[in-house]
Design an enzyme around this catalytic site. Sequence first.
Site, PDB file in Angstrom:
ATOM      1  N   SER A 253       0.823  -1.220   0.000  1.00  0.00           N
ATOM      2  CA  SER A 253       0.000   0.000   0.000  1.00  0.00           C
ATOM      3  C   SER A 253       0.853   1.264   0.000  1.00  0.00           C
ATOM      4  CB  SER A 253      -0.910   0.021   1.223  1.00  0.00           C
ATOM      5  OG  SER A 253      -1.817  -1.047   1.169  1.00  0.00           O
TER       6      SER A 253
ATOM      7  N   THR B  33      -1.842   4.391   3.059  1.00  0.00           N
ATOM      8  CA  THR B  33      -2.548   5.075   1.969  1.00  0.00           C
ATOM      9  C   THR B  33      -2.758   6.568   2.245  1.00  0.00           C
ATOM     10  OG1 THR B  33      -3.604   2.963   1.448  1.00  0.00           O
ATOM     11  CG2 THR B  33      -4.556   4.931   0.435  1.00  0.00           C
TER      12      THR B  33
ATOM     13  N   HIS C 266      -6.625 -10.356   2.891  1.00  0.00           N
ATOM     14  CA  HIS C 266      -5.582 -10.920   3.766  1.00  0.00           C
ATOM     15  C   HIS C 266      -6.152 -12.022   4.661  1.00  0.00           C
ATOM     16  CE1 HIS C 266      -2.198  -8.430   2.750  1.00  0.00           C
ATOM     17  NE2 HIS C 266      -2.844  -7.314   2.984  1.00  0.00           N
TER      18      HIS C 266
HETATM   19 ZN    ZN Z   1      -3.015  -1.707  -0.053  1.00  0.00          ZN
END
Ligand code: ZN
Length: 374
Positions: free
Chosen positions: A82, A135, A258
């Site tokens: 990310s 992010t 995940h």
């Molecule tokens: Zn990500």
Amino acid sequence: MKFTYIITKINKLIFLSLLLFTAIIKSQTQKPINIIFMIGDGMGVSQVTSAFYFGDSEPNFQKFKVVGLSETSSTSDWVTDSAAGATALSTGEKTYKRAIGVDQDSIALPTILEQLQKKNYQTGLVSLTSITHATPASYYAHVKDRDLHEDIALDLVKANVNFLAGGGLKFFNKRKDCKNLLNEFKKLNYNIDTLKLSKPIQNKNNFYLLAQDELPNKVQGRGDFLPEATQTALDYLSNNKKPFFLMVEGSFIDWGGHAKDGEMMVKEVLDFDKTIGVVMKFIKENPNTLLVVTADHETGGASIGKFMEKDPAGKEKNIKNKVQINFIDNQHTAALVPVFAMGKNQELFSGVYPNNTIYHKLVEALKKSGVQLK
Ligand SMILES: [Zn+2]
């Protein structure tokens, strides 16, 4: 004689009106656009597909007419994370995994958010994770490693982002250096709410820190925080003459991958799709706005496959008109991710291209509206 004089006068008037008209049209097409940038973390094509089979109504994804595909590799690994993924989107440069707003040599890169602030834009960030998570951090922070949450929090103090909503309270008030950064924000004209998404104060910056770390996911009962925070941000940012840049992250689509948890993934995708609906409504009322929806990478190698069920004899049977989500992995993958665009200069986003190109397309869209970043 008098007649000719009148004609000349009229001609002059027509000419002047035309000039004025052209100037008005030009100034209208040159009005700086608002940008709403939405990142579905870990959202590949299969994740988007799930909204078509598990939702109750037509997904908002189906309303897009301009679609592209983005290649997400980082400089250190084809399968990105990310941090490198969001940094490519926020700065226009691919970098190494774990990098936040820095290039391959760990040198700070200007982000689109910072560049737009210099062009008199207001800015906002909405996330479901800590606001210091990879992010959102890639839009205002410049650190070598994504785990440096307390350093990232220090960068946020300096960033002057007008609207912030997410989690991560502990990185601001339970720090190793014993500083309480909330006091710093208050000194900088921030309204801070750590309890709820209250009404923003219009002549202040507003910071909602609503969890110690990340917010709950949908399965845990997060409710409508994401669409509501996005609506609140849009109301606040548009109640002003200045244009704005808003980044909204649907963070837990990735976490569903995940965990190889299909239910969690679907609920998060549907929540993100609902939030897209909020933004689409805003664009209808405010057409000088560009919406871009994409992902930093895909997570889980998700696929939407046949639904299999065991019959009473224990034999596996395919159930028609029913699908199930399968994951090949609990990790990120290198799969291309979709890009959707709607609104002013949307056409720039069709095609297949590397992820950092998306930043350059935003620069181009801004240039068309009279905002020169470079
Ligand atoms: Zn990500």
